[in-house]
Design a protein around this motif. Sequence first.
Motif, PDB file in Angstrom:
ATOM      1  N   LEU A  38       9.400  45.574-100.139  1.00  0.00           N
ATOM      2  CA  LEU A  38       8.626  46.713-100.612  1.00  0.00           C
ATOM      3  C   LEU A  38       9.370  47.957-100.179  1.00  0.00           C
ATOM      4  CD1 LEU A  38       5.438  45.021 -99.395  1.00  0.00           C
ATOM      5  CD2 LEU A  38       5.730  45.725-101.770  1.00  0.00           C
ATOM      6  N   ARG A  69       8.223  44.855-106.348  1.00  0.00           N
ATOM      7  CA  ARG A  69       9.104  44.449-105.263  1.00  0.00           C
ATOM      8  C   ARG A  69      10.566  44.468-105.680  1.00  0.00           C
ATOM      9  NH1 ARG A  69       7.211  41.530-100.650  1.00  0.00           N
ATOM     10  NH2 ARG A  69       4.942  41.505-100.669  1.00  0.00           N
ATOM     11  N   ASP A  88       4.584  49.573 -96.763  1.00  0.00           N
ATOM     12  CA  ASP A  88       3.292  49.154 -97.287  1.00  0.00           C
ATOM     13  C   ASP A  88       2.454  48.586 -96.138  1.00  0.00           C
ATOM     14  OD1 ASP A  88       1.179  47.712 -98.632  1.00  0.00           O
ATOM     15  OD2 ASP A  88       2.436  47.732-100.440  1.00  0.00           O
ATOM     16  N   GLU A 126      -0.412  47.085 -96.391  1.00  0.00           N
ATOM     17  CA  GLU A 126      -1.204  45.914 -96.771  1.00  0.00           C
ATOM     18  C   GLU A 126      -0.343  44.658 -96.944  1.00  0.00           C
ATOM     19  OE1 GLU A 126      -4.596  46.162 -97.200  1.00  0.00           O
ATOM     20  OE2 GLU A 126      -4.204  48.165 -96.367  1.00  0.00           O
ATOM     21  N   ARG A 127       0.856  44.848 -97.506  1.00  0.00           N
ATOM     22  CA  ARG A 127       1.651  43.680 -97.864  1.00  0.00           C
ATOM     23  C   ARG A 127       2.858  43.546 -96.947  1.00  0.00           C
ATOM     24  NH1 ARG A 127       2.935  44.480-103.961  1.00  0.00           N
ATOM     25  NH2 ARG A 127       3.129  46.635-103.281  1.00  0.00           N
TER      26      ARG A 127
END
Lengths: 300, 215
Positions: A233, A107, A205, A207-208
């Motif tokens: 991200l 990150r 991203d 997923e995050r």
Amino acid sequence: MTTATGHAVCTDPAILNQWYAVAAIPEISVAQVHRTRLLDSSVAYSVTADGECLAWRTAPNDATVTVDASSQLDWLPTRTAFGYLWMSVGEPPPDVFEVQESAEPDRRTLNAATIGIAVSAPRAIENFLDMAHFPYVHPHMLGEEPHTEVADYTTELRNGELWAVDCRFYQPKAAVSSTEGVMAEYLYRVPSPYCAMLYKSSPGDAERMDVIGIFVHPISEEFVRANLFLCLLDDVSSDTTIRRFQQTIFSQDKPILENQYPKRLPLDPRAETPIRADKMAIAYRRWLTDLGVTYGVIPA
Amino acid sequence: MITLYNWDLSVNCYKQRLLLSILDVEYESIPVDFYPGWEHKSAEFKRINPLGHIPVIVDDGYKLRDAHAILTYLASKYDPSGRWYPASDPHLLGETAQWMLFAEGTTNTASAARLHVNLGYEFDIEVLREGAHELFRALDEHLWFREREGLDWVTSSPHPTIADLAIFPDVMLSEEGGISRLDYPAIRRWTDRVRRIEGFVVMPGMFEAAKGAPK
Ligand SMILES: [Fe+2]
């Protein structure tokens, strides 16, 4: 309570006994004394050549130039967390709240800005928690007419923190790395009265989530310095580009905040008709009431 | 092609963006991390401007710094009508120069107060605020008399000049520095006129004239 020079300082334990981010560590010039105020108290801090963070109470007209850990001073507790120097003028919990994402190695963690705003800390937080203003205050970026509807969401308490979950909002340019408009998903988290974070779906991203925080440093009841924390991200955009995007958003909010009257946040649910019946604003005000907060607010 | 070394939150950079937008001139903006990166003070940027400040423009290899100098250059080169920088009329040219100098004053008081409040610059804020009010009082009175003569701008030209654009953002963002414009009705009418100039763009912290801030 008053200081030796007679001006009033904060005596509200709910606010006094908290950690406050006073500066982004990369922006602190080493071995120099930096002066500021925290909750009306005059304080100073310094980062020594070996990276030790020191903070102490000062007289308002203090002119100390150098200090080290052996100096006889009225020391204050400090912590470092997510790139900021935190301090307290009360009896804070052992540690600053956690932001687990800040430990993820891929990150980008940076301070987007530290900006003075003539407003109370809870007004700044409430604005940060509000989605309804996006299309009007941040057009073409965080919102766009006619997509003005705030879909229903849920507020809840989690381990003493206030959260809003399942928030969604149409955003034409949700982040600097966005290439198209999206239905952005949001979570809001208020871990302490004057700190708030949002987790939003990241263009980088699936997923995050990107994490954006506002860590308010209350100078007085009606003036703050707001630290805008980013934990993103995004391995493409430069720091300059990322900051530029967030600073633009931040400066769009500033005149709105500074034109709010009264500057302190009224906690009485009848004091201000919630213009947009905003659930999170109501929950935040009630949460502050339950914590017994009196500083920066007009108690119910 | 013009390159502008720019920070979005700088009033002095905004003055260039505003004029370029009004004149409909294309340019490339190179973002400088003025704050918190202090990139304008870096050795690399000092190769572009040894004085370490922005804005700077480069136009086909020709480099120029300082906000009001750049306005003069851009208007002279890119406004064929000659109205934004009225170089052919000695009276208007003198007045334009005079009010450009006035804009140095508003920048060094009102906009400096804004830097103190926003970014914590160590200035004597009360001195800055007093200085700004003194200039605002003079500007308000001047604009009030202009209006009596049927004129809308700081010079006696029927058309705005770069002097209006040089003063405008310092005035328009003064409240960020804790300088209220409540007592200056003629200034408020003038800022509304500036915001209706064709090609006008806002900078962060301002709202477009028609829409206004949501209540
Ligand atoms: Fe906002």
